[in-house]
Design an enzyme around this catalytic site. Structure first.
Site, mmCIF file in Angstrom:
data_model
loop_
_atom_site.group_PDB
_atom_site.id
_atom_site.type_symbol
_atom_site.label_atom_id
_atom_site.label_comp_id
_atom_site.label_asym_id
_atom_site.label_seq_id
_atom_site.Cartn_x
_atom_site.Cartn_y
_atom_site.Cartn_z
ATOM 1 N N LEU A 240 0.880 -1.184 0.000
ATOM 2 C CA LEU A 240 0.000 0.000 0.000
ATOM 3 C C LEU A 240 0.914 1.230 0.000
ATOM 4 O O LEU A 240 1.208 1.825 1.031
ATOM 5 C CB LEU A 240 -0.908 -0.038 1.234
ATOM 6 C CG LEU A 240 -2.133 0.869 1.207
ATOM 7 C CD1 LEU A 240 -2.971 0.675 -0.049
ATOM 8 C CD2 LEU A 240 -2.988 0.656 2.443
ATOM 9 N N HIS A 241 1.376 1.582 -1.193
ATOM 10 C CA HIS A 241 2.473 2.536 -1.364
ATOM 11 C C HIS A 241 2.188 3.937 -0.794
ATOM 12 O O HIS A 241 2.836 4.383 0.131
ATOM 13 C CB HIS A 241 2.787 2.712 -2.862
ATOM 14 C CG HIS A 241 3.113 1.448 -3.592
ATOM 15 N ND1 HIS A 241 4.304 0.768 -3.454
ATOM 16 C CD2 HIS A 241 2.368 0.745 -4.480
ATOM 17 C CE1 HIS A 241 4.287 -0.299 -4.244
ATOM 18 N NE2 HIS A 241 3.138 -0.339 -4.862
ATOM 19 N N ASP A 242 1.239 4.641 -1.383
ATOM 20 C CA ASP A 242 1.164 6.096 -1.196
ATOM 21 C C ASP A 242 0.781 6.567 0.208
ATOM 22 O O ASP A 242 1.277 7.608 0.663
ATOM 23 C CB ASP A 242 0.207 6.697 -2.244
ATOM 24 C CG ASP A 242 0.782 6.558 -3.657
ATOM 25 O OD1 ASP A 242 -0.006 6.605 -4.626
ATOM 26 O OD2 ASP A 242 2.008 6.401 -3.796
ATOM 27 N N THR A 244 1.898 5.732 2.884
ATOM 28 C CA THR A 244 3.104 5.823 3.745
ATOM 29 C C THR A 244 3.618 7.269 3.807
ATOM 30 O O THR A 244 4.195 7.669 4.816
ATOM 31 C CB THR A 244 4.245 4.909 3.236
ATOM 32 O OG1 THR A 244 4.624 5.324 1.910
ATOM 33 C CG2 THR A 244 3.823 3.444 3.227
#
Ligand code: RIB
Ligand code: CA
Length: 311
Positions: A240-242, A244
């Protein structure tokens, strides 16, 4: 005093979750959302940003359309991950709220000029085209940026769109080079961190268990976009990249990293878009970025779920 940010984004399901996390957090004041071409073309990223703000009940947030292609290269998109709409996984109504008339790059420049110097953080979570265009058009605004906190790049994880490059940097490496050489304070959330923040079943079910339209949407988006990464990596969930980037603004101690030199490959077709991170400090190149290497994934998902519950 809430921290003022501009989110520059190419929604994208994970971008959508990042926007929701920011809008759910009183510690953050979203001055505006600027859309850029990336996961899907600009008309869709500009539409998706509005869909997400309406889902959060935040039609007060100004949304701007920005650059529809990288600075010098043709656009590369990622429908194979995010679906045709960029927000596949759940049907949501078309937005009623309008786009702002100004171009995103003008909004970024004017906001940095009008807000007190050092009071605005830029949070790019897509290709860096809008940010680089703003810095090129108005070099005076660079020193007025409080911090750039971005999702992009990789060192130990190397690449996700090519063997050598992460998508956001790969799409517009020339823009990334401008941003990484700008001299602005830069904090990077690379794949090294996001690949440790996986949407495992219990975490997705915790979203769904919120029992709200937001919880339902986030669980549905995650169910959709995780299939690609799980197939590719055989992992028990997708990175769940963004979100972070936003989690770092809220609880920086969830992350650890190093202040090192990071440069962008723009010349080689084989490795274009690679973030050449001097993690082991083997060169004498000056440090220009705080490059994150680790994340407290349980803490990250606990924060995210607790905040989404507020919407
Ligand atoms: O490589 C991951 C990045 O590319 C994320 O920002 C995702 O939304 C896509 O834009
Ligand atoms: Ca993104």
């Amino acid at each position: 005093m809430a921290r003022k940010i501009i989110i520059d984004t190419d929604p994208g399901q994970d971008d959508a979750v990042a926007i929701l996390l920011a809008l759910a957090s009183p510690e953050i004041e979203v001055l505006g959302i600027t859309a850029v071409a990336g996961n899907v073309p600009l008309p869709l990223t500009a539409k998706n940003a509005r869909i997400v703000c309406e889902l959060a009940g935040r039609i007060d947030v100004p949304i701007f359309a920005g650059c529809d292609a990288p600075m010098t290269r043709p656009l590369v998109t990622a429908e194979h991950v995010h679906g045709k709409t960029g927000l596949d996984g759940i049907e949501l109504p078309d937005p009623d709220m309008p786009l702002q008339d100004s171009h995103a790059v003008d909004f970024i420049v004017e906001t940095l000029r009008h807000e007190p110097s050092g009071s605005v953080t830029l949070c790019p979570i897509g290709p860096l085209t809008n940010i680089a265009a703003a810095f090129q058009r108005a070099p005076d605004v660079v020193e007025r940026v409080e911090e750039i906190v971005l999702m992009g790049g990789a060192y130990f994880e190397v690449g996700n769109i090519t063997p050598a490059a992460e998508f956001n940097i790969y799409v517009d490496p020339e823009a990334a080079e401008i941003v990484f050489k700008s001299g602005a304070a830069l904090t990077v959330k690379p794949l090294d961190v996001t690949h440790k923040a996986l949407t495992t079943r219990p975490r997705v079910e915790a979203f769904r268990a919120l029992g709200t339209p937001v919880g339902h949407a986030v669980a549905a988006w995650t169910d959709f976009f995780e299939r690609f990464d799980m197939e590719k990596y055989g992992s028990p969930g997708a990175p769940l990249h963004d979100p972070t980037v936003i989690a770092y603004l809220l609880i920086p101690d969830l992350f650890s990293g190093r202040h090192i030199n990071v440069e962008i490959e723009t010349g080689s077709d084989l490795t274009r878009g690679m973030t050449v991170a001097d993690w082991w400090r083997v060169t004498d190149r000056a440090p220009n970025a705080t490059f994150m290497g680790d994340i407290d994934a349980d803490g990250f998902f606990a924060l995210l779920t607790e905040r989404l519950a507020r919407l």
